[in-house]
Scaffold this motif. Structure first.
Motif, PDB file in Angstrom:
ATOM      1  N   TRP A   1      21.477 -46.186   5.576  1.00 33.24           N
ATOM      2  CA  TRP A   1      22.009 -47.582   6.198  1.00 33.24           C
ATOM      3  C   TRP A   1      21.112 -48.599   5.612  1.00 33.24           C
ATOM      4  O   TRP A   1      20.033 -48.345   5.553  1.00 33.24           O
ATOM      5  CB  TRP A   1      22.094 -47.550   7.460  1.00 33.24           C
TER       6      TRP A   1
ATOM      7  N   CYS B   1      17.455 -47.357   4.850  1.00 35.75           N
ATOM      8  CA  CYS B   1      16.796 -46.294   5.753  1.00 35.75           C
ATOM      9  C   CYS B   1      16.855 -44.921   5.008  1.00 35.75           C
ATOM     10  O   CYS B   1      17.698 -44.617   4.338  1.00 35.75           O
ATOM     11  CB  CYS B   1      17.683 -46.076   7.162  1.00 35.75           C
TER      12      CYS B   1
ATOM     13  N   GLY C   1      18.148 -44.044  14.545  1.00 33.57           N
ATOM     14  CA  GLY C   1      16.788 -44.558  14.993  1.00 33.57           C
ATOM     15  C   GLY C   1      15.627 -44.455  14.132  1.00 33.57           C
ATOM     16  O   GLY C   1      14.307 -44.501  14.538  1.00 33.57           O
TER      17      GLY C   1
ATOM     18  N   CYS D   1      16.278 -47.618  12.778  1.00 32.68           N
ATOM     19  CA  CYS D   1      17.752 -47.980  12.327  1.00 32.68           C
ATOM     20  C   CYS D   1      18.642 -47.703  13.447  1.00 32.68           C
ATOM     21  O   CYS D   1      18.690 -46.990  14.328  1.00 32.68           O
ATOM     22  CB  CYS D   1      17.851 -46.588  11.328  1.00 32.68           C
TER      23      CYS D   1
END
Ligand code: FES
Ligand SMILES: [Fe+2]
Length: 369
Positions: free
Chosen positions: A119, A114, A99, A95
């Protein structure tokens, strides 16, 4: 591509049986045991795998738009997905917020949310929404999609190159392995304490059929009778079953090779595709460390010469036989060699003329590292 057509392959095998011969390489090769232990080698090999078009999964695992497969490839978390337009794309599975992997395993989705702060990314990797966007005044949604890497599809396999785009011509070197009719059967993940090359080497020669597989493969297969063909950086080793002798009673033009041999394609550097009697496998030797490997195996049904395919049940029975038998013996051999190597005494592994495909593999590694 210069691989022998089935009728010539059968001729060559029957000829070897009659003359008690096998295909031979033209040189022996020695590899220091340190190549299976050193951190430096491991790093260089990872860099090579990342910058090569490498099979990622069978196309049959991505049957619909939105189908995806997430896994680590040469140490990189990757996400491969079939988009709304039917095209397969590959992304670093991290992401753009902090991450986390946006997908796990395989399945079918309309978007990737995510799991950490939600997100959300579309199937083509674009960032669609940031919950509480006002908390990120400088983040430009348009430039924060998942990082895309090279991907392409040919003959039933998806290929990924983490460092360059996969152009269609770069896949011409690979045969068409599977038709759209061949179904995905199952996936298996195993972790072994052996360098990835030791495990890969077990698939590249038939000189050990009688020695290692006395009670498993040897009752059905012939020992040290193989056809070994190189194509590009890759090779194909054909392992005949004893029943191939039945073809002698059949008119040459009527013979089919189905169920008479196992064909093992070594796709440089770290993948092998095996066409077995009633199913096929794609095995990725995923290096975890210099001395451990994740073995990822994807199994699919087979297509016969008449165009029909084996059923999932037939494929499953065939796969269970192979798994329960020789595969564990190969893994045990690789792990045993690794133990000797780990002891640090240092020695050379010697590959002879019967191990032509392995010599080819090591020469290519040496050249490309
Ligand atoms: S890490 Fe993905 S939304 Fe925060
Ligand atoms: Fe074996």
């Amino acid at each position: 591509m210069t691989l022998l057509p089935p009728e010539q392959l059968i001729d060559r095998i029957l000829n070897h049986i009659d003359n008690k011969t096998t295909d031979l390489g033209d040189e022996e090769w020695r590899v220091p045991s340190s190549h299976y232990l050193s951190e430096q080698h491991f790093k260089e090999e990872i860099a090579l795998i990342r910058s090569t078009p490498v099979p990622f999964c069978p196309s049959a695992m991505l049957p619909e738009n939105g189908s995806y497969v997430a896994r680590t490839a040469a140490g990189t978390p990757m996400l491969v997905v079939r988009g709304e337009d039917g095209t397969v794309r590959a992304f670093i599975n991290a992401c753009r917020h902090r991450g986390m992997a946006v997908a796990k395993g395989s399945g079918c989705k309309r978007a990737f949310v995510c799991p950490y702060h939600a997100w959300t990314y579309s199937l083509d990797g674009n960032l669609k929404t940031i919950p509480g966007k006002n908390g990120f005044p400088t983040v430009d949604i348009d430039t924060h999609g998942l990082v895309q890497v090279g991907a392409g599809e040919k003959g039933g396999l998806v290929y990924v190159n983490q460092k360059a785009p996969v152009v269609a011509e770069s896949l011409d070197q690979f045969p068409d392995f599977f038709s759209p009719e061949q179904q995905f059967l199952e996936e298996e993940v195993l972790l072994d304490n052996a360098n990835w090359k030791l495990l890969a080497e077990t698939t590249m020669e038939g000189y050990h059929i009688k020695g290692l597989h006395k009670k498993t493969f040897y009752p059905f297969g012939l020992d040290n009778i193989n056809v070994v063909e190189k194509f590009g950086l890759h090779s194909r080793v054909t392992f005949p079953f004893r029943r191939i002798n039945d073809l002698r009673d059949i008119e040459r033009s009527e013979r089919t090779i189905d169920g008479m041999v196992t064909s093992v394609y070594q796709l440089f550097p770290n993948v092998s595709v095996s066409i077995l009697s009633k199913h096929s496998t794609i095995t990725i030797f995923e290096p975890v460390s210099a001395t451990s490997t994740r073995l990822l195996t994807y199994r699919v049904t087979n297509q016969r010469a008449d165009g029909s395919t084996t059923s999932l049940k037939e494929a499953k029975n065939d796969a269970d036989f192979v798994k329960g038998a020789g595969l564990d013996e190969d893994r045990e051999a690789a792990c045993s060699i690794q133990e000797s190597i780990n002891s640090g005494t240092g020695f050379e592994l010697t590959f002879g003329l019967f191990e032509k495909s392995i010599v080819n593999f090591h020469k290519n590694l040496e050249e490309h590292i």
